[in-house]
Write an enzyme that holds these catalytic residues in place. Structure first.
Site, short mmCIF file in Angstrom:
data_model
loop_
_atom_site.label_atom_id
_atom_site.label_comp_id
_atom_site.label_asym_id
_atom_site.label_seq_id
_atom_site.Cartn_x
_atom_site.Cartn_y
_atom_site.Cartn_z
N GLN A 25 0.79 -1.22 0.00
CA GLN A 25 0.00 0.00 0.00
C GLN A 25 0.83 1.28 0.00
OE1 GLN A 25 -2.69 -1.82 3.26
NE2 GLN A 25 -3.99 -0.33 2.24
N HIS A 45 -2.29 -5.72 -12.50
CA HIS A 45 -1.76 -5.46 -13.83
C HIS A 45 -2.64 -6.11 -14.89
CE1 HIS A 45 2.51 -4.73 -12.06
NE2 HIS A 45 1.76 -3.65 -12.03
N ASP A 58 1.96 0.30 -7.84
CA ASP A 58 3.28 0.29 -8.48
C ASP A 58 4.21 1.36 -7.92
OD1 ASP A 58 2.31 -1.72 -10.04
OD2 ASP A 58 2.49 -0.68 -11.96
N ARG A 83 4.10 0.17 12.96
CA ARG A 83 3.77 -1.16 12.48
C ARG A 83 3.78 -1.14 10.95
NH1 ARG A 83 -1.77 -4.03 11.70
NH2 ARG A 83 -1.00 -6.12 11.14
N HIS A 128 1.27 -9.26 4.87
CA HIS A 128 0.09 -8.40 4.74
C HIS A 128 -0.44 -8.53 3.32
CE1 HIS A 128 -2.01 -4.73 6.61
NE2 HIS A 128 -2.66 -5.03 5.49
N ASN A 172 -1.64 -10.62 8.79
CA ASN A 172 -2.65 -9.59 9.03
C ASN A 172 -3.98 -10.02 8.43
OD1 ASN A 172 -3.29 -6.67 9.83
ND2 ASN A 172 -4.06 -6.79 7.72
N GLU A 173 -4.99 -10.13 9.29
CA GLU A 173 -6.37 -10.36 8.90
C GLU A 173 -6.57 -11.53 7.93
OE1 GLU A 173 -7.77 -5.69 9.37
OE2 GLU A 173 -7.71 -6.60 7.38
N ASN A 315 -7.85 -5.67 15.23
CA ASN A 315 -8.14 -4.64 14.24
C ASN A 315 -9.63 -4.34 14.25
OD1 ASN A 315 -5.47 -5.06 13.58
ND2 ASN A 315 -5.84 -5.67 11.47
N TYR A 317 -12.77 -1.51 12.90
CA TYR A 317 -13.18 -0.35 12.12
C TYR A 317 -14.65 0.00 12.33
CZ TYR A 317 -8.75 -0.55 9.66
OH TYR A 317 -7.41 -0.53 9.38
N GLU A 382 -5.06 -1.95 14.46
CA GLU A 382 -5.56 -1.07 13.40
C GLU A 382 -6.87 -0.45 13.87
OE1 GLU A 382 -6.00 -2.53 9.40
OE2 GLU A 382 -4.10 -3.64 9.48
#
Length: 479
Positions: A25, A45, A58, A83, A128, A172-173, A315, A317, A382
Site C-alpha cells: 500500500q 496489472h 506500483d 507497524r 500483509h 494480518n487479517e 483490528n 473499524y 488497526e
C-alpha cells in the site's frame, strides 16, 4: 479545532501509541532492485478494472525511496512504534529461501535502523496479503506446502532483523485475505472457490502461524526476547434485537469471523469453535460431499496451535447488525454462518461504504475477546476512518476521540488489559479495491506530485497531544 480543559480519562503510563502501513500500500518500487512479483502485482496489472479508479500500488506513496520522510512523520506524531509489513517478494523474489535479494534486505535494515535512531519501536508484520506469485502458482495458501515456505521466510526474518525487532505479527487479517480464495475481484488471488478455498487457506495459515511461533519460541526468544502475535479483524456484530434468534446470530457471526482464527490459538480448548465445526460439517454433508469443507486438525495439531500468541492483536473499524439469514456482501461471514448483516441507517457514514462510525462496537469487541479468551493482553493494531484527504480532517479527529474514549472505558471500567493503540494509516495510501479514492492517512500524500510530498493533517496535532499528555480531551467542536 478547539478543546476544553476537561478530560474523559487517562491512558496508563505503559500504554503505547503508534501508526501502521502495509508494504503493497505504500512502498511502490514494485519491480525495482530485484523485487519479485506478488499476487497483487499480477492481479491488478491484468485486471485494473478490479479497482475503483483503475490504479495500483506500483508507485503508491513511494516509501521505498522516502522511508526517512515516513520516520520524520512518525517522530513529529510522537509515535512510540511503527507497524509496517515486509514484502516477501522484496527479500525473496519467488518466495524461496535460497533466492534472496540483498537490496530488499538492506531496505528493511535501513528502515529499522532509522526508526530505532529516532526512538521508535519497529513492529513488523510478516505477511500483509502480498504472497509471491511464484508460490501462488503452486496453489498459494490452499497448498499445505505453503506452511514450509512460510517457516523458511519467518526464520530468515528472525535471523536478519530479530536482534532489533521485538514485536512480530505473522499474518494480518486472515479472514480478509482468505476471501481471495473464495471470491473474484475483491482480493488477490481472486479465485472463485467459496466455502472451499477460503477454509483451506485459513487452515494452512493457522498452521503456518503456529510453526513460526514455535520456531521463534525455541530458537530465537531466549536471546532476542521478543513477542509474536497474529493480527485479527475483530469488528463487532451486534444482534438486531434482543430476541434469542438474533443473539444466537450475533454469536455465530463472531465465531465465524473471529473465532475461526482466534479460538484455535487463544481458547483453553483449542480447535475451531464448536458452532463453526457443526455448521460446516452439516452443510457439507447436505451437499453430498464425502468430507467437510472445513479441514480437521489432528489432536496433536490442536495442541500445537493452542497458545501460540503472546498477546491479542485486534483490528477494529466498524459494526454490523445481524439476524438469521445469509450475507452476500461481508467476506468475513461465510454462508455457513447463516447470518444476515447490515448497517443501521442511523449510524454516521464515512467516505467508505462499509465503515460506519460505531465506537461502542470497539468496546464490545474488546470485551468479547477479554471474556472469550481469559483476559489476554490486547493491542489494537488497526483503527481508522477514510475521508477525501482534506487537511482539516475533523471527521477523523472525531472518530479517534470517540473510539479512544471507548478504549479507556474498556480499561478503567471493564478491567480489560489493553496495552496499545495503532492508527490506520500513517499515510494516504493505496486502499486495495478502492484505490486512491479513500484516504485513511494522518498525513496527506500529494499523488499529483511525482515527489509524493507528505503534509500533516489536523489529526496529527490532536493525536500528538494525546500521546504527549496521555489524556483524552473532551472535544467541544463536532465535525
Amino acid at each position: 479545532m478547539s478543546s476544553s480543559a476537561t478530560t474523559t480519562g487517562r491512558f496508563p503510563q505503559d500504554f503505547l501509541f503508534g501508526s501502521a502501513t502495509a508494504a503493497y500500500q505504500v512502498e511502490g518500487a514494485w519491480n525495482e532492485d530485484g523485487k519479485g512479483e506478488s499476487i497483487w502485482d499480477r492481479m491488478l496489472h491484468e485486471h485494473p478494472d478490479y479497482v475503483r479508479d483503475r490504479q495500483n500500488g506500483d508507485v503508491s506513496a513511494n516509501s521505498y525511496h522516502l522511508y526517512k520522510d515516513d520516520v520524520k512523520a512518525l517522530k513529529e506524531l510522537g509515535a512510540h512504534f511503527y507497524r509496517f509489513s515486509i514484502a516477501w517478494t522484496r527479500i525473496m523474489p519467488t518466495g524461496e529461501a535460497h533466492k534472496i535479494n540483498q537490496p530488499g534486505i538492506d531496505y528493511y535494515n535501513n528502515l529499522i535502523n532509522e526508526l530505532l535512531a529516532n526512538g521508535i519501536q519497529p513492529m513488523v508484520t510478516m505477511y500483509h496479503w502480498d504472497l509471491p506469485q511464484w508460490l501462488q502458482d503452486l496453489g498459494g495458501w490452499t497448498n499445505p506446502i505453503m506452511v514450509d515456505y512460510f517457516e523458511d521466510y519467518a526464520r530468515f526474518l528472525f535471523e536478519r532483523y530479530g536482534d532489533r525487532v521485538k514485536w512480530w505479527f505473522t499474518f494480518n487479517e486472515p479472514s480478509v485475505f482468505a476471501a481471495g480464495y473464495a471470491t473474484e475481484r475483491q482480493m488477490a488471488p481472486s479465485l472463485n472457490k467459496p466455502g472451499v478455498g477460503d477454509y483451506l487457506a485459513s487452515h494452512h495459515v493457522l498452521i503456518a502461524h503456529a510453526r513460526a511461533y514455535h520456531l521463534y519460541d525455541k530458537h530465537y526468544r531466549p536471546t532476542q526476547q521478543g513477542k509474536v502475535s497474529i493480527a485479527l479483524m475483530s469488528n463487532w456484530y451486534e444482534p438486531r434485537s434482543d430476541s434469542t434468534e438474533d443473539i444466537a446470530a450475533s454469536d455465530r457471526a463472531m465465531q465465524f469471523s473471529i473465532g475461526l482464527y482466534a479460538h484455535p490459538i487463544f481458547s483453553s480448548a483449542g480447535d475451531y469453535p464448536a458452532i463453526v465445526r457443526e455448521l460446516v460439517d452439516k452443510n457439507s454433508k447436505a451437499e453430498g460431499r464425502p468430507r467437510s469443507r472445513l479441514p480437521v486438525f489432528s489432536k496433536d495439531m490442536i495442541e500445537y496451535i493452542k497458545g501460540t500468541s503472546d498477546f491479542y492483536s485486534l483490528n477494529y473499524y466498524t459494526c454490523r447488525l445481524v439476524s438469521p439469514g445469509i450475507t452476500k456482501h461481508d467476506p468475513a461471514l461465510r454462508p455457513d454462518a447463516e447470518v444476515s448483516s447490515h448497517a443501521d441507517p442511523s449510524w454516521p457514514t464515512t467516505a467508505s461504504e462499509w465503515i460506519k462510525v460505531v465506537p461502542w462496537g470497539l468496546r464490545k469487541a474488546i470485551n468479547w475477546v477479554h471474556k472469550q479468551y481469559n483476559g489476554p493482553t490486547i493491542v489494537i493494531t488497526e483503527n481508522g476512518v477514510p475521508d477525501n484527504g482534506k487537511l482539516e480532517d475533523l471527521s477523523r479527529i472525531s472518530y479517534y476521540r470517540v473510539h479512544l474514549a471507548e478504549v479507556l472505558k474498556s480499561i478503567h471500567e471493564d478491567g480489560c488489559n489493553v496495552k496499545g493503540f495503532t492508527t490506520w494509516s500513517l499515510l494516504d495510501n493505496f486502499e486495495w479495491n478502492s484505490g486512491y479514492t479513500e484516504k485513511f492517512g494522518l498525513y496527506f500524500v500529494d499523488y499529483s506530485d511525482p515527489a509524493r510530498t507528505r503534509k500533516a493533517k489536523a489529526s496529527v496535532q490532536f493525536l500528538k497531544q494525546i500521546i504527549r499528555t496521555r489524556e483524552l480531551p473532551e472535544e467541544t467542536q463536532k465535525p
